[in-house]
Scaffold this active site. Sequence first.
Site, PDB file in Angstrom:
ATOM      1  N   HIS A 225       3.193  -6.661  -5.304  1.00  0.00           N
ATOM      2  CA  HIS A 225       4.826  -5.957  -5.127  1.00  0.00           C
ATOM      3  C   HIS A 225       5.908  -6.536  -5.237  1.00  0.00           C
ATOM      4  O   HIS A 225       6.925  -6.323  -4.055  1.00  0.00           O
ATOM      5  CB  HIS A 225       4.548  -4.476  -3.965  1.00  0.00           C
ATOM      6  CG  HIS A 225       3.451  -3.621  -4.605  1.00  0.00           C
ATOM      7  ND1 HIS A 225       3.332  -2.490  -3.611  1.00  0.00           N
ATOM      8  CD2 HIS A 225       2.695  -3.470  -5.181  1.00  0.00           C
ATOM      9  CE1 HIS A 225       2.566  -1.600  -4.086  1.00  0.00           C
ATOM     10  NE2 HIS A 225       2.184  -1.936  -4.990  1.00  0.00           N
TER      11      HIS A 225
ATOM     12  N   TYR B 140       9.281  -2.281  -7.802  1.00  0.00           N
ATOM     13  CA  TYR B 140       9.440  -2.800  -6.173  1.00  0.00           C
ATOM     14  C   TYR B 140      10.782  -3.969  -5.795  1.00  0.00           C
ATOM     15  O   TYR B 140      11.065  -3.176  -4.304  1.00  0.00           O
ATOM     16  CB  TYR B 140       8.173  -3.248  -5.114  1.00  0.00           C
ATOM     17  CG  TYR B 140       7.188  -1.523  -5.380  1.00  0.00           C
ATOM     18  CD1 TYR B 140       7.188  -2.118  -3.737  1.00  0.00           C
ATOM     19  CD2 TYR B 140       6.679  -2.054  -6.534  1.00  0.00           C
ATOM     20  CE1 TYR B 140       6.008  -1.101  -4.259  1.00  0.00           C
ATOM     21  CE2 TYR B 140       5.412  -1.036  -6.286  1.00  0.00           C
ATOM     22  CZ  TYR B 140       5.218  -0.285  -5.262  1.00  0.00           C
ATOM     23  OH  TYR B 140       4.236   1.212  -5.019  1.00  0.00           O
TER      24      TYR B 140
ATOM     25  N   CYS C  51      -3.805  -4.823  -8.621  1.00  0.00           N
ATOM     26  CA  CYS C  51      -2.802  -4.137  -8.383  1.00  0.00           C
ATOM     27  C   CYS C  51      -2.706  -3.282  -9.696  1.00  0.00           C
ATOM     28  O   CYS C  51      -2.493  -4.160 -10.695  1.00  0.00           O
ATOM     29  CB  CYS C  51      -1.654  -4.063  -7.709  1.00  0.00           C
ATOM     30  SG  CYS C  51       0.036  -3.100  -7.828  1.00  0.00           S
TER      31      CYS C  51
END
Lengths: 433, 433, 433, 433
Positions: free
Chosen positions: C201, C251, C171
């Site tokens: 996240h 997030y 990510c």
Amino acid sequence: MCGVKIVTIGGGSSYTPELVEGFIKRYDKLPVRELWLVDIPEGKEKLEIVGELAKRMVEAAGLPMKIFMTLDRREALKDADFVTTQLRVGLLEARIKDERIPLSYGFLGQETNGAGGLFKGLRTIPVILDICKDMDELCKDAWLINFTNPVGMVMEAINRYSNRKKAVGLCNLPIGMHKAIAEILERPMEEVNVTFAGLNHMVFVTGVYMDGSNVMDQVLDKWGNQTVKNITGIEWDSRFLKALGVIPCSYHRYYFMGKEYLEEALENYEHNGTRAEKVKKIEDELFELYRDANLKIKPKQLEQRGGAFYSDAACNLICSIYNDTRDIQVVNTVNHGVISELEYEEVGELGCVITKNGPMPITSGKLPKAVHGLIQQIKSFEVAACEAAVSGDYDKALLAMMINPMVGSQRYAIEMLDELMEAHKEYLPQFCR
Amino acid sequence: MCGVKIVTIGGGSSYTPELVEGFIKRYDKLPVRELWLVDIPEGKEKLEIVGELAKRMVEAAGLPMKIFMTLDRREALKDADFVTTQLRVGLLEARIKDERIPLSYGFLGQETNGAGGLFKGLRTIPVILDICKDMDELCKDAWLINFTNPVGMVMEAINRYSNRKKAVGLCNLPIGMHKAIAEILERPMEEVNVTFAGLNHMVFVTGVYMDGSNVMDQVLDKWGNQTVKNITGIEWDSRFLKALGVIPCSYHRYYFMGKEYLEEALENYEHNGTRAEKVKKIEDELFELYRDANLKIKPKQLEQRGGAFYSDAACNLICSIYNDTRDIQVVNTVNHGVISELEYEEVGELGCVITKNGPMPITSGKLPKAVHGLIQQIKSFEVAACEAAVSGDYDKALLAMMINPMVGSQRYAIEMLDELMEAHKEYLPQFCR
Amino acid sequence: MCGVKIVTIGGGSSYTPELVEGFIKRYDKLPVRELWLVDIPEGKEKLEIVGELAKRMVEAAGLPMKIFMTLDRREALKDADFVTTQLRVGLLEARIKDERIPLSYGFLGQETNGAGGLFKGLRTIPVILDICKDMDELCKDAWLINFTNPVGMVMEAINRYSNRKKAVGLCNLPIGMHKAIAEILERPMEEVNVTFAGLNHMVFVTGVYMDGSNVMDQVLDKWGNQTVKNITGIEWDSRFLKALGVIPCSYHRYYFMGKEYLEEALENYEHNGTRAEKVKKIEDELFELYRDANLKIKPKQLEQRGGAFYSDAACNLICSIYNDTRDIQVVNTVNHGVISELEYEEVGELGCVITKNGPMPITSGKLPKAVHGLIQQIKSFEVAACEAAVSGDYDKALLAMMINPMVGSQRYAIEMLDELMEAHKEYLPQFCR
Amino acid sequence: MCGVKIVTIGGGSSYTPELVEGFIKRYDKLPVRELWLVDIPEGKEKLEIVGELAKRMVEAAGLPMKIFMTLDRREALKDADFVTTQLRVGLLEARIKDERIPLSYGFLGQETNGAGGLFKGLRTIPVILDICKDMDELCKDAWLINFTNPVGMVMEAINRYSNRKKAVGLCNLPIGMHKAIAEILERPMEEVNVTFAGLNHMVFVTGVYMDGSNVMDQVLDKWGNQTVKNITGIEWDSRFLKALGVIPCSYHRYYFMGKEYLEEALENYEHNGTRAEKVKKIEDELFELYRDANLKIKPKQLEQRGGAFYSDAACNLICSIYNDTRDIQVVNTVNHGVISELEYEEVGELGCVITKNGPMPITSGKLPKAVHGLIQQIKSFEVAACEAAVSGDYDKALLAMMINPMVGSQRYAIEMLDELMEAHKEYLPQFCR
């Protein structure tokens, strides 16, 4: 001020030329401005011999590194950047007792994890904790690099009983194992990725990776009589190693071949002298060499002393911390979950990324169930020994003796404890209160 | 059908009269309709002697309990409610080898947790796993109550390698410790709440509560030479016990006083015969008594056999399961987090609430760090032994031997393993494939 | 054969030029011989547009890298060295539903960890597991580098339901946080050592080290509205951050500011279009640009797409594995005790040493107790989603929906589940059996 | 002195007649010599009403139990055997604010685990810790039996911030669930063995055993709208319950059906009054009844108050401790490994054997992974709230508010915190320093 200030406590040790050589070799990356060799009055003569040799070595190398010799520890510690400890409370005479007294009862003394190791710990821990206090006061941002055995026990004591977080314990055993494995695989060390986990003198290789594959099985097949100078090499049975699934270190022979090593030690005890006595002889010879004003390099004979790669291990560690290189080295530090058999905050010996902020442990997989007990037993021995060393509580010392896997006798545990306590009483003031 | 059907495998054992007496005493709470005594052809004669005695005992008590004797295990198991196992693969002759062969190399055989125990496990586990399979087929809701040693290893094997959840392991040691503690405190057992945790023959008392207070210290002071019939009582040093903080069981002497017990065992090995040989003699005498058609009760001499309180332990357990009494008993079962040193699903020996659905472990506090290693070592020995027993893998058996804390020698581990393997080969078909 | 073969599944994605640029830049260290772009028939047009652009980029760079475009995944996988996955089952249309359907009930869809994310997982996991099977057969030593969201859930599925150990999830969020922290501290990234721990996240910065000191407090003070393209930046309250003691990722706003983001999302839902709809618009514009035969470099506009640093993250990872560089990168892999809140074998997002043998996690200290619950909740959501995706069991899917911290309503959980199930049924064959 | 001295702090509560009735019923097993009802000046009137009723009840029962009413807590505590706490700092007026202020922002206040619960904890914990200190001084061997909500948070505070080990927390919810399950199975409670694990108001039934079998599935099928007086019964979806695998308590509806309950609560907030307001009305009516000099028994109407079985729960617990009965009851105590999701020393709500030495937790199996997150989240909320209550640190209170799963908004967390802090400032002196 520019350059690094290093303080070596126990500077009069025969190992010091190793260190000096290491600093000389790495001067471009690790510009040592001052090297302070500290010792106690009883070590003054050796300190001077070694210190003069160090000066000649530095001069021969043409470097602006200053060597200081002092008996005043606090003066030396002032504003240090790194402090290394290689001291021996009670000198080799004490080690001889640590080995001979247990043998006289029919037990291995073993100066790190055995009955002798317990007493080495009881003598050493209070001194090291004092050094930590001095450092908090005189050079609080410095790193303590401890080589003093029993390294595992000493580091656990620092971890539990001092405020010092900037402390790392170091042993030359893992680097030696790495070298031996690379030789078996006929590759340079850097091409072989070796993972370690365990405790000091109780460390296992948990993985060997080459060209992206795990080649542990190849190594297990050929492991066998790899060992270090201090220990003779009875061969490991390869069926056992395969069932175990990890590579033991030389000191594991004291547990898995305890009877064999006891027989050998008893033989030496009676006829050839114990390891300590041999070491004393080697040391005497070394200091004869060191005295020679023409000697300007580390003499070859030092290698027999048993500390091969100490210089590499120590100087690499200091160099990596100083330069924030983030390479991987095997050290003794708080394991933080990487060795799941230990508590989160307990000290293990394991691979770490070395940063300016200290070592960050790397995972190395679970140790096999078959060794969990041994790891726990040695860790609880270390912890009991620390408690005894700090409190001066006889019962705690007895507990440590009783749970040591090399003892296994209540009668002799008590007798050995009492005789060792008496023999070392000069260095055990905490038990005389 | 009304009443309970109980099957006792190894029914020809000298212990059977204990059980029968227990069932007679508890008939009002536990109405045993049928008691099936099962044995193998080699045990036929003893089975008949014991079976006839059992019939006379029941008759004398005036109870409608039917005694069956059979060599057909599967016939007996059909629709059983409880199955007890007290079998001995290879009979006492095998135990004699388990003890004598290690002693001939200078090691304690120790029929539960030593080198001998390993072989008892290797012989026994496949038989017990077969019984579990039969039970799954013939009496799936029945409870297996296992007394067969090594109880810890056998229960771990059932736990790992069978589908049987309804299985409990039982030992008379905890009840004996509870009795001894109550005597020290001069109180009836039920007024003294004693908590236990550990493994079979490796169990500790972690707390002693009386009148709402922890009175552990009072007991530690007076513990000392409490022991069981099988083990002579060298006194514990009270300073060690206080530092330990928990009460060890008799078998702990094999670890903490291993040298002392080895000396004693070697003395017996050479002059008086090992424990197994003594037991054989006692057994022969017992069977002489059992043959007497006038004997209608359990003879007093049985108590010397070493199984004191077995009857109480076993019958109480069966009775509590049957009646869902939810009282507390100490058994071998999956620990479920109560012994934090073990994995969640591993078997421990610990206090449980006994319900119709089986034992529910009760917390007993953390074991002291000083014994974590020993617990782990024995558990990993058990697990390695189970793997060897199930797989017939020589290397796994060697691993088990090597990690046993009573061994500590690679050379002798291999030699003992090979000689024991040969001596018992008739009962170790899994290693001959 | 010399050079590296890379396969990109979902090769027709608008992100591909990022990757191509990355490979071009690193060609000296990572000599890509072949780059295979794979897509499905519905993506054929885009695949060709992107593939042609890639060819022009490589040609302009003057490198001998061959670009292949194919709809035949198995052909492409043959003997690959690295496989990257950036696929989107159901294309952006499916994402639009993932976002709009939950919003129509008053809930955040959130395409990774919300109700929408659940359905993205249910659609994606079976496809990824198929790719793993193909790889086991066609290129078993290749590494799978997965960018496909929800990365955490997908990696947990690979970990639990495939045989593939050589798989890493990636990510761009951690690299972005590292950059932002370095900017706050006004230092180059490499001088700031940042430790990460958590889930994809759901990752936290647990330590920030500079010049050998922890400077977390300085950063916590100035953190505030750092965020990524996909999320607007409501400012964090610094009192909360200080009490928390770690740095949250963007997030985390969906949990700690769920109500605020729901209000914003509902506003967009009704007036401006959801994020998915915006992304679709950006993508359409990007493909307009990509079609231009004069375009020979990655266009600037791609940066708005939200995948900043993807190229760096991905190409660095591949390059480090290929060269065994042992530098530290943040990836999704099995945590092995480093995140003590997770099970030993569960996937976390954390700093790792990248070796030829894959990532080796580094310790990063304990996460604060205050976030254990959230971590566990998302991990158990991921696990329940994996179980549902693999089994096609409606009840498991309902369980996942019910335990998602963004839902919190039984009535709407069922209604959303049913409507999403119906809307996506074409891509959820496992639920139609 | 013969007989038991009980002190009830918050003795003027409307619940007191429940307790008195319980003591009367159990007088033969639990001979209460003195019952001291303690309250604060603001509660003097109620104390007298309730105290007089208690006297009439005792007199009508013909028992020599003495009732004392006092505002002097320390006088009352002297030499007590049991101390029960059922106090409410700030009275029902404070609860009304705990509920109404959060609702005014669109959030559930929920007086135990929500934003309101946080403030109930902040007000209550310092008072309870004071009582613990008084007990250490005035009746150190007495047991503290705490009913005061939030029971979980209060017990965690005692566990972490007092020296009191003799403290148990009690809630009537588990006994109510046990009763409901027995009704579903159409059996008396004692024939159904129910295991519990979790936190207060966050407890799950993990097993239901009848006739030696697990009958959980039968119960899950028919669970549905079981609830307690305080919560209306929206039905659980049985597909969800089956996937969950354990039985939730009524309070779980606030998490799994949060939106539904928020809607209902907002409706009541605007039109019918909150639960606190209803309770206040019921209480006023109860005290009208209590005043009646002819009333000599507990009035039926008390049952509507929501505390059904409190009397049974409390008196049974006291009775079992007093008599060392070792029966099983569900209480709040340190879990000691039984709930593996919690730390070893954290408080859980779980089945325990009740001994004279306090509760000993029983294993109840692992909670399903799906609820680990929720359990952790509430536990960390409790811990943050304890830290805030003890330190008076605003940031810690904000942290507690932010991590509460019923909040999920930074903006409103701050606004609610500030308004509640102001509203209750009289009872929050620790935050005014």
